[in-house]
Design an enzyme around this catalytic site. Structure first.
Site: not given
Ligand code: MG
Ligand code: ADP
Length: 622
Positions: A25, A188
């Protein structure tokens, strides 16, 4: 049908088959790396046990002119001291030109308008956002490699659903610069949905509510047949937990009738506000206290107070949600599940408001900071061909060669080891004897030249081959290994079409150690094996010559004079005696001698068969 085993999915110790794949991430403020271990995804901590890496890079040059970088927490803490060379929130600049940036004058950097993408001037020269991101990615890659003590097979890197091509390409470039093999860029929100296993659940619409430090993203995903599609995205690039910190800090100062005068005061009160805000997610009340230039600030605050302060901001996020639903022509109650992402969704006020809006309890079981990285790790694990346990699921490559036994107990390798699967290979064989009507097919696995040193996988027979002269039949043996490692072998005589097949099913019969041993033996004995193979081949050739000569003698021996016959017999005896000894050259020359010694005889036979064929026929019938 025999079900036999070719190798061990997920059980090979062979290092090249360990596929360590991570999810990253690459966040605006924080970045994380996660991997599937022991059956579940987990974020990998640094040496100090922290899973979060602040997305901050500081460039330094020491007095000797040597350049250096600080990454993560170290860079973060230097931000106030060295803002020009400490780059944070670089994700906002990825794939952007200077003209794309909103209010660049507000930021402390010296931007350079470069073709393609904006750059930032530092003591170490102009840095492109790609380079800065690469530093963060390289640091996470290092962390993962240290954790597993091995190289990475690849990584799935997450990007916001709204990232355009330039931003995605910039992310890929950064990964490449960091030496990462990008298995895929993953949106995401999709990563978050995967982390919750929604891809295994009911088809339908899902909402991903992501409230971080500085940004708010809402995404609507449609799941069909296990695949997510982004239906709509929206949000606010200037709405997040930081704004709540400001409101809380202002409220505290107002309560205490104090003011944050210096930049240091402003920073201190914000840090204290953030700490208090986070505490109020678990506690009903908390103290906000810090030292300011005008004295100590100390105020008691309740969760309700915070909720009231944050309400306008939360409502603002819900307005974005409404807009996205309206654009997609979806009503809140049509949404099957709501996933919460981002540190700010730990606030009970946020959870309550989102739950009330959708009329259902949002999913909050997973750590909202980690959920995107966890989902990316799950996907990376799958893309690397591993199973849910994180073990190699498929025989992505054949661990050992597959082959057939041929005459003389030799192995004809059909599919070499390390061939990626699925794969298919075929090879033609022929009969050894005149009138041979059946062919034994023996499938073996291993690296050695002799059948007895390989592992027997299956045997079957091809029957019903029409009688033909030795070498006339054309039998095509096909090997096929499917994506699950299932091997099927079939043999087909090309002229008559007769066919036989066997399926060899992978199971867990060979231990890792056995595979390793078979490989080791294959390598260390290769030279000896080759010599042995040559000798065996020479024996097969000698046998074939003897067999052919015997057949010819039985059929047409009367064509020979007793002297000629004795000569041929002597040549045959010579081969017989040399076959038993290990002298390759002697055997080869004896075989050659027999071939030459029978040339005249063969010519005679040919003449006879032509005469026979023509007997009783007129010339024009031929
Ligand atoms: Mg974030
Ligand atoms: P980003 O996605 O922008 O990088 P994060 O998802 O890491 O950011 O979220 C950071 C924000 O989450 C910060 O504003 C932080 O104060 C907030 N946050 C973290 N933990 C909590 C908590 N326990 N309660 C409330 N807010 C929290």
């Amino acid at each position: 049908m025999a079900l036999l085993q070719i190798s061990e999915p997920g059980q090979s110790p062979d290092p090249h088959q360990r596929r360590i794949a991570v999810g990253i991430d690459l966040g605006t403020t924080h970045s994380l790396v996660a991997a599937v271990r022991h059956g579940s995804a987990e974020c990998l901590p640094d040496e100090q046990g922290r899973v979060i890496l602040p997305s901050a890079v500081r460039y330094l040059v020491d007095d000797k002119g040597r350049t250096r970088r600080q990454i993560g927490y170290e860079a973060m803490s230097a931000q106030a001291e060295d803002p020009l060379n400490t780059i944070v929130s670089v994700k906002r600049f990825m794939g952007r030109k200077l003209s794309d940036l909103v209010d660049p004058g507000r930021l402390p950097y010296q931007f350079e308008d470069q073709p393609g993408m904006v750059g930032v001037r530092t003591v170490d020269g102009v840095k492109s956002p790609v380079e800065v991101s690469a530093e963060i990615l390289a640091s996470l890659r290092q962390r993962a490699e240290d954790t597993f003590n091995d190289d990475l097979f690849g990584a799935v890197i997450t990007v916001p659903a709204y990232f355009d091509d330039a931003q995605r390409q910039a992310t890929k470039d950064a990964a490449q610069m960091a030496g990462l093999n990008v298995l895929r860029l993953l949106n995401e929100p999709t990563a978050a949905a995967i982390a919750y296993g929604l891809d295994n659940g009911a088809e339908g619409l899902y909402a991903i509510y992501d409230l971080g430090g500085g940004t708010f993203d809402i995404s609507l995903l449609q799941l069909s047949r296990g695949v997510f599609e982004v239906v709509a995205t929206g949000g606010d690039s200037a709405l997040g937990g930081d704004d709540i910190d400001h409101l809380l800090a202002d409220a505290a100062l107002l309560d205490a009738k104090m003011q944050a005068v210096t930049p240091q005061d402003k920073r201190s009160v914000l840090v204290a506000a953030r700490r208090t805000k986070e505490k109020l997610s678990t506690d009903g009340s908390a103290h906000l206290s810090c030292a300011l230039s005008g004295g100590m600030l100390s105020v008691s605050l309740t969760r309700e107070r915070l909720a009231a302060l944050a309400k306008p901001l939360i409502d603002k996020s819900l307005a974005s949600v409404k807009r996205v639903l309206r654009d997609a022509k979806v009503k809140p109650d049509e949404v099957k599940g709501v996933v919460m992402v981002g540190g700010s969704t730990r606030m009970p006020a946020v959870r309550d408001a989102v739950g009330a809006f959708f009329g259902q309890t949002p999913l909050t079981d997973l750590n909202p900071d980690e959920v995107v990285a966890l989902g990316a790790a799950i996907q990376a694990n799958q893309l690397a061909g591993n199973n849910v346990q994180g073990e190699l699921l498929l025989l992505d490559v054949l661990p050992l060669s597959l082959g057939l036994e041929t005459m003389g107990g030799l192995v004809e390798r059909i599919v070499p080891r390390n061939t990626p699967i699925p794969c298919a290979r075929a090879q033609d064989f022929t009969t050894f004897k005149d009138g041979q009507t059946a062919l034994a097919v023996h499938v073996v696995q291993g690296e050695r030249e002799q059948v007895e040193h390989c592992r027997s996988l299956a045997r079957f027979e091809l029957r019903g081959i029409p009688p033909m002269a030795a070498g006339a039949a054309r039998i095509r043996v096909s090997f096929q290994v499917d994506a699950d490692g299932l091997l099927s072998v079939s043999a087909k005589e090309q002229l008559s079409g007769v066919e036989a097949a066997v399926v060899v099913k992978p199971s867990y019969g060979l231990s890792d150690e056995q595979v390793a041993n078979m490989l080791r033996e294959g390598f260390t004995t290769a030279a000896a094996d080759m010599k042995d193979r040559a000798l065996r081949e020479a024996r097969v050739e000698a046998e074939r010559m003897l067999e052919a000569t015997r057949t010819a003698l039985a059929a047409d021996g009367d064509l020979l004079s007793p002297e000629q016959r004795a000569e041929i017999d002597a040549l045959m005896v010579q081969i017989g005696s040399r076959c038993d000894r290990g002298d390759l050259d002697a055997l080869e020359s004896a075989t050659k001698a027999l071939a030459q010694g029978t040339e005249a005889f063969a010519a005679e036979r040919m003449n006879r068969s032509i005469r026979q064929a023509l007997a009783g026929r007129k010339v024009d019938q031929v």
